[in-house]
Design a protein around this motif. Structure first.
Motif, PDB file in Angstrom:
ATOM      1  N   UNK A  13       9.136   4.871  11.055  1.00 26.92           N
ATOM      2  CA  UNK A  13       7.868   4.004  11.311  1.00 26.92           C
ATOM      3  C   UNK A  13       7.303   3.638   9.607  1.00 26.92           C
ATOM      4  N   UNK A  14       6.497   2.622   9.868  1.00 28.64           N
ATOM      5  CA  UNK A  14       5.675   2.418   8.730  1.00 28.64           C
ATOM      6  C   UNK A  14       4.119   2.676   9.180  1.00 28.64           C
ATOM      7  N   UNK A  15       3.116   3.127   8.253  1.00 31.66           N
ATOM      8  CA  UNK A  15       1.840   3.237   8.546  1.00 31.66           C
ATOM      9  C   UNK A  15       1.065   3.030   7.356  1.00 31.66           C
ATOM     10  N   UNK A  16      -0.229   2.698   7.844  1.00 37.31           N
ATOM     11  CA  UNK A  16      -1.329   2.358   6.901  1.00 37.31           C
ATOM     12  C   UNK A  16      -2.417   3.320   7.160  1.00 37.31           C
ATOM     13  N   UNK A  17      -3.075   4.226   6.500  1.00 39.52           N
ATOM     14  CA  UNK A  17      -3.698   5.153   6.672  1.00 39.52           C
ATOM     15  C   UNK A  17      -5.276   4.739   6.031  1.00 39.52           C
ATOM     16  N   UNK A  18      -6.257   4.755   6.654  1.00 37.48           N
ATOM     17  CA  UNK A  18      -7.534   4.119   6.230  1.00 37.48           C
ATOM     18  C   UNK A  18      -8.797   5.052   6.761  1.00 37.48           C
ATOM     19  N   UNK A  43      -2.039  -2.052  -0.431  1.00 36.42           N
ATOM     20  CA  UNK A  43      -3.327  -2.384  -0.833  1.00 36.42           C
ATOM     21  C   UNK A  43      -4.546  -1.528  -0.099  1.00 36.42           C
ATOM     22  N   UNK A  44      -4.237  -1.060   0.658  1.00 34.96           N
ATOM     23  CA  UNK A  44      -5.218  -0.204   1.802  1.00 34.96           C
ATOM     24  C   UNK A  44      -4.940   1.245   1.945  1.00 34.96           C
ATOM     25  N   UNK A  45      -3.821   1.684   2.255  1.00 38.81           N
ATOM     26  CA  UNK A  45      -3.498   2.765   2.561  1.00 38.81           C
ATOM     27  C   UNK A  45      -3.678   3.855   1.817  1.00 38.81           C
ATOM     28  N   UNK A  53       5.284   0.772   0.533  1.00 40.13           N
ATOM     29  CA  UNK A  53       5.055  -0.191   1.500  1.00 40.13           C
ATOM     30  C   UNK A  53       4.732   0.596   2.945  1.00 40.13           C
ATOM     31  N   UNK A  54       4.073   1.797   3.013  1.00 41.98           N
ATOM     32  CA  UNK A  54       3.782   2.612   4.091  1.00 41.98           C
ATOM     33  C   UNK A  54       5.033   3.080   4.808  1.00 41.98           C
ATOM     34  N   UNK A  55       6.215   3.156   4.144  1.00 41.94           N
ATOM     35  CA  UNK A  55       7.411   3.598   5.008  1.00 41.94           C
ATOM     36  C   UNK A  55       7.454   5.063   4.893  1.00 41.94           C
ATOM     37  N   UNK A  56       7.525   5.697   6.222  1.00 45.47           N
ATOM     38  CA  UNK A  56       7.633   7.037   6.403  1.00 45.47           C
ATOM     39  C   UNK A  56       8.985   7.713   6.423  1.00 45.47           C
ATOM     40  N   UNK A  57       9.983   6.630   6.764  1.00 43.70           N
ATOM     41  CA  UNK A  57      11.398   6.923   6.653  1.00 43.70           C
ATOM     42  C   UNK A  57      11.670   7.514   8.182  1.00 43.70           C
ATOM     43  N   UNK A  93       3.601   0.953  12.808  1.00 40.99           N
ATOM     44  CA  UNK A  93       4.802   0.221  13.154  1.00 40.99           C
ATOM     45  C   UNK A  93       5.931   0.893  13.409  1.00 40.99           C
ATOM     46  N   UNK A  94       6.442   1.260  14.633  1.00 40.66           N
ATOM     47  CA  UNK A  94       7.687   1.917  14.592  1.00 40.66           C
ATOM     48  C   UNK A  94       8.966   1.103  14.637  1.00 40.66           C
TER      49      UNK A  94
END
Length: 98
Positions: A13-18, A43-45, A53-57, A93-94
């Protein structure tokens, strides 16, 4: 007839934490209009994964906090999801499950 369902053991998954729900919802709107996930993550996470790029692998079921895990293993693929955890609001985003 075999009706057993094979459960995924891993997900990517990818993620953005705010911090705020409204910001996470705005990010989802931008994604739905065609914005690039990795650009918004950088920009935001507030997560260290932002630089990637938010990639958690790829990770195993149970490695993430329960609310996050649930979306990663049960939610629709590719569609951005809004998840609240003790860390804040995540746009997730899974990418795939194995």
């Amino acid at each position: 007839m075999n009706t057993s369902i094979i459960m995924a053991k891993t997900a990517a998954a990818l993620h953005i934490l705010v911090k705020h729900q409204t910001q996470a919802e705005d990010i989802i709107k931008q994604l739905n209009k065609g914005a690039k996930f990795d650009v918004l993550a950088k920009k935001h996470s507030s997560c260290p994964s932002a630089k990637n790029g938010g990639n958690l692998g790829e990770f195993k079921k149970g490695q993430m906090v329960p609310q996050f895990d649930k979306v990663c293993f049960n939610g629709e693929l590719i569609t951005p999801h809004l998840v609240k955890t003790k860390f804040g609001w995540h746009v997730v985003k899974v990418l795939y499950r194995t």
